[in-house]
Design an enzyme around this catalytic site. Structure first.
Site, PDB file in Angstrom:
ATOM      1  N   HIS A  26       1.323  -1.121   0.097  1.00  0.00           N
ATOM      2  CA  HIS A  26       0.211   0.336   0.155  1.00  0.00           C
ATOM      3  C   HIS A  26       0.937   1.048  -0.029  1.00  0.00           C
ATOM      4  O   HIS A  26       2.209   1.092   0.690  1.00  0.00           O
ATOM      5  CB  HIS A  26      -1.008  -0.229   1.026  1.00  0.00           C
ATOM      6  CG  HIS A  26      -0.393   0.509   2.207  1.00  0.00           C
ATOM      7  ND1 HIS A  26      -0.055   1.752   2.959  1.00  0.00           N
ATOM      8  CD2 HIS A  26       0.200  -0.573   3.370  1.00  0.00           C
ATOM      9  CE1 HIS A  26       0.515   1.853   3.907  1.00  0.00           C
ATOM     10  NE2 HIS A  26       1.090   0.552   4.897  1.00  0.00           N
ATOM     11  N   CYS A  27       0.300   2.087  -0.461  1.00  0.00           N
ATOM     12  CA  CYS A  27       1.248   3.962  -0.479  1.00  0.00           C
ATOM     13  C   CYS A  27       0.038   4.666   0.854  1.00  0.00           C
ATOM     14  O   CYS A  27      -0.449   4.102   1.615  1.00  0.00           O
ATOM     15  CB  CYS A  27       0.949   3.878  -2.153  1.00  0.00           C
ATOM     16  SG  CYS A  27      -0.629   4.857  -2.417  1.00  0.00           S
ATOM     17  N   ALA A  28       0.187   5.728   0.440  1.00  0.00           N
ATOM     18  CA  ALA A  28      -0.482   6.954   1.161  1.00  0.00           C
ATOM     19  C   ALA A  28      -1.855   6.756   1.234  1.00  0.00           C
ATOM     20  O   ALA A  28      -2.561   6.530   1.773  1.00  0.00           O
ATOM     21  CB  ALA A  28      -0.230   7.940   0.627  1.00  0.00           C
TER      22      ALA A  28
END
Length: 479
Positions: A26-28
Site C-alpha cells: 500500500h501507499c499513502a
C-alpha cells in the site's frame, strides 16, 4: 476484528482469491495489487464496497483507492488473506511482468525520478518565493522590491538560494545517486560520480559558451598529446542519467566477474575512473546535445506562431498521458528545458490539469449533493487535487464517471491556450495545484492566478453541462 475486516474478506474474494494475488502493498491512499489474471477481478463489485473510493490499473498494478485509513485496511487484508504484504519496490518489480517494453522503460524512468520529485517541488517553491520578494516591485508605488527595502528579507532571499542551488545546480548528483540505486549498483559512488559533473573545478556551461563566443580561455586537462575540456554539467539531466547508467553497467559487470577477495578495491576503481573519463569526453557532451535538442523541440512548439494551439492540444491530451504513464517521460525534458531555454513551458499546463481535475470533482459533488457516498468520496478528492495530488480525483471519480474527466480535459485545453497566449513560463516544476503560481516567473504570477480561476470556473461549468448529456451513465439508463 478491526472495522475493515468484512470488506477485506469481500475484496479478497472479488480479486479472485488468494491464489490470484502475486503480491500486494500500500501507499499513502491506495492498495496496490499484482494479480496473476486481472480479468478475474470484479472491478464493479470492488468499487461498490463501502471503503473503496475508486480503482484503476497503472504500471501493471491494480490499484484500489481506500483513503487515509489504507494502512488499517492493509492490516485487515493481511489477516483475511493470510498473505504477507511486500515492499513497494518488490510490487513494482513483479508488476513489470505485465508491461510491454515501452511501459517498462517508462516505469524505470518514473522510479528514477520519483525520489527526486519532493526536492524539485521544494526548489520550485523556493524560486517562486524569491521571485515575490526579490523580483516583483511591490513597494513604494511599484518602484522597489521587498528585498530592496528590508535588509531582513534580502538576507532571506540570499539564504534561500543555498537550498535552491543545492537542488538545481547540483541536480546531477541527485540523479546519478537515484540511477545507481535503481540499478542496484553503489549509490554512494553514484554521489561521487555526480560531484565530478558539477565540481567547482569545472567551468559552467554558460561560461564555456561565453568563452567560445568571445575567444576567451577555456580550462582544460592537459595530457600532453591531447586535452580534455574542463566543462561542468550543472543542472543537466540527460548527461547525468546516461553517465549513471554507464557507471552502473560497468560496476555490475565487474562485480560479477572480479574475485571477491579483490572486489572491494578493483570494482569501485575500475568502474568509477572510466565512467568519469567517458563522462567528460563522450557521454557527457553527447547527453548535453540530446538534452538540449529535446528541450529546444519543446521550445519551438511553444514559441511558434501557433504556440497557443500547441499548448491547448498539450492540455487536452495531458490527462491521457497520465493514464498511460507517458507523462513520466516529460520530467527529465522539463528539467533540461529549465537549464537550456531558461524556463519550462509545459508545467503551467500540467498544473492547470490538476486544478481542472479537482474542479471537475467539485461539480460532481454539486450534481450528487444528495448522495452521501459522493460527498464522502468527492470532498477529500478535490481538496487533495487542489493541493497537487490528483489520483483520487482522476482515477477515483473522473475516469469512473467519464463526464467529469472530459470536462476537465476541455477546461485544461482552453486555459492552456490562454496561458500560452499571455506568455506564461515556469521557473521550475512545483506543486501542481493551487500553489503552482509560485513556480511561475515573477511577471506571470498574477496573470496565471487569473488563468487558474478561469480554469476552476470552466471545469465546473463544462462538467455540469456534460452531466446532462449521454456521457453521464445515469442519463443513458433513463433512456
Amino acid at each position: 476484528m478491526a472495522g475493515f475486516a468484512n470488506d477485506a474478506k469481500k475484496m479478497l474474494e472479488l480479486l479472485g482469491g488468494k491464489e490470484n494475488i502475486v503480491s500486494f502493498t500500500h501507499c499513502a491512499t491506495r492498495m496496490r495489487f499484482v494479480l496473476k489474471d486481472q480479468k478475474q477481478a470484479d472491478v464493479k463489485a470492488i468499487e461498490e464496497l463501502s471503503c473503496v473510493k475508486g480503482s484503476f490499473t497503472q504500471g501493471g498494478q491494480f490499484q484500489i483507492i481506500i483513503g487515509n485509513k489504507v494502512s488499517t485496511f492493509y492490516d485487515d487484508f493481511v489477516e483475511a488473506s493470510g498473505i504477507e504484504g511486500v515492499s513497494k519496490a518488490e510490487v513494482k518489480t513483479e508488476a513489470k511482468g505485465n508491461l510491454n517494453l515501452l511501459q517498462r522503460l517508462l516505469a524505470n524512468l518514473a522510479e528514477v525520478f520519483a525520489p527526486i520529485i519532493p526536492a524539485i517541488i521544494v526548489g520550485g517553491l523556493i524560486l517562486g518565493f524569491r521571485n515575490i520578494i526579490g523580483d516583483i516591485a511591490l513597494l513604494e508605488n511599484g518602484t522597489k522590491t521587498i528585498t530592496a527595502v528590508y535588509p531582513f528579507w534580502n538576507g532571506v532571499y540570499n539564504f534561500l538560494w543555498l537550498i535552491g542551488e543545492a537542488i538545481f545546480t547540483f541536480l546531477p548528483v541527485i540523479i546519478t545517486y537515484s540511477v545507481c540505486k535503481k540499478m542496484n549498483s553503489d549509490p554512494v559512488l553514484g554521489i561521487v560520480l555526480g560531484i565530478t559533473l558539477v565540481s567547482p573545478q569545472l567551468m559552467s556551461a554558460s561560461d564555456y559558451v561565453q568563452a567560445v563566443a568571445t575567444g576567451g580561455d577555456i580550462k582544460t586537462w592537459d595530457f600532453g598529446a591531447f586535452h580534455i575540456n574542463m566543462v561542468g554539467y550543472q543542472s543537466q539531466v540527460i548527461p547525468a542519467i546516461l553517465v549513471g547508467i554507464l557507471f552502473s553497467v560497468l560496476y555490475k559487470f565487474l562485480k560479477k566477474h572480479v574475485p571477491e577477495m579483490i572486489s572491494m578495491i578493483v570494482v569501485p576503481f575500475f568502474s568509477l575512473v572510466p565512467a568519469v573519463l567517458l563522462a567528460h569526453t563522450v557521454i557527457g557532451p553527447f547527453g548535453r546535445v540530446i538534452g538540449d535538442g529535446l528541450a529546444k523541440i519543446i521550445q519551438v512548439g511553444f514559441d511558434s506562431s501557433f504556440s497557443w494551439i500547441v499548448s491547448g492540444i498539450y492540455g487536452l491530451l495531458y490527462p491521457l498521458m497520465v493514464i498511460t504513464g507517458l507523462h513520466h517521460a516529460m520530467l527529465p525534458i522539463d528539467l533540461q528545458a529549465a537549464e537550456t531555454v531558461g524556463g519550462i513551458y509545459t508545467f503551467p499546463v500540467v498544473a492547470l490539469n490538476n486544478i481542472a481535475q479537482a474542479s471537475a470533482v467539485v461539480a460532481f459533488v454539486i450534481i450528487n449533493r444528495r448522495n452521501a457516498k459522493a460527498k464522502e468520496v468527492g470532498v477529500p478528492a478535490f481538496i487533495s487535487g487542489y493541493l497537487g495530488v490528483t489520483e483520487p480525483a482522476m482515477f477515483g471519480i473522473n475516469l469512473k464517471y467519464l463526464y467529469p474527466f472530459v470536462g476537465a480535459m476541455l477546461a485544461t485545453g482552453v486555459t492552456g491556450m490562454i496561458s500560452r497566449l499571455i506568455g506564461v513560463i515556469a521557473n521550475s516544476v512545483g506543486v501542481g495545484g493551487l500553489p503552482a503560481f509560485l513556480s511561475m516567473k515573477a511577471q506571470y504570477m498574477l496573470p496565471y492566478i487569473g488563468v487558474m480561476a478561469l480554469c476552476i470556473v470552466l471545469s465546473i461549468l463544462f462538467t455540469l453541462l456534460l452531466s446532462k448529456t449521454s456521457l453521464n451513465s445515469e442519463n443513458r439508463k433513463k433512456n
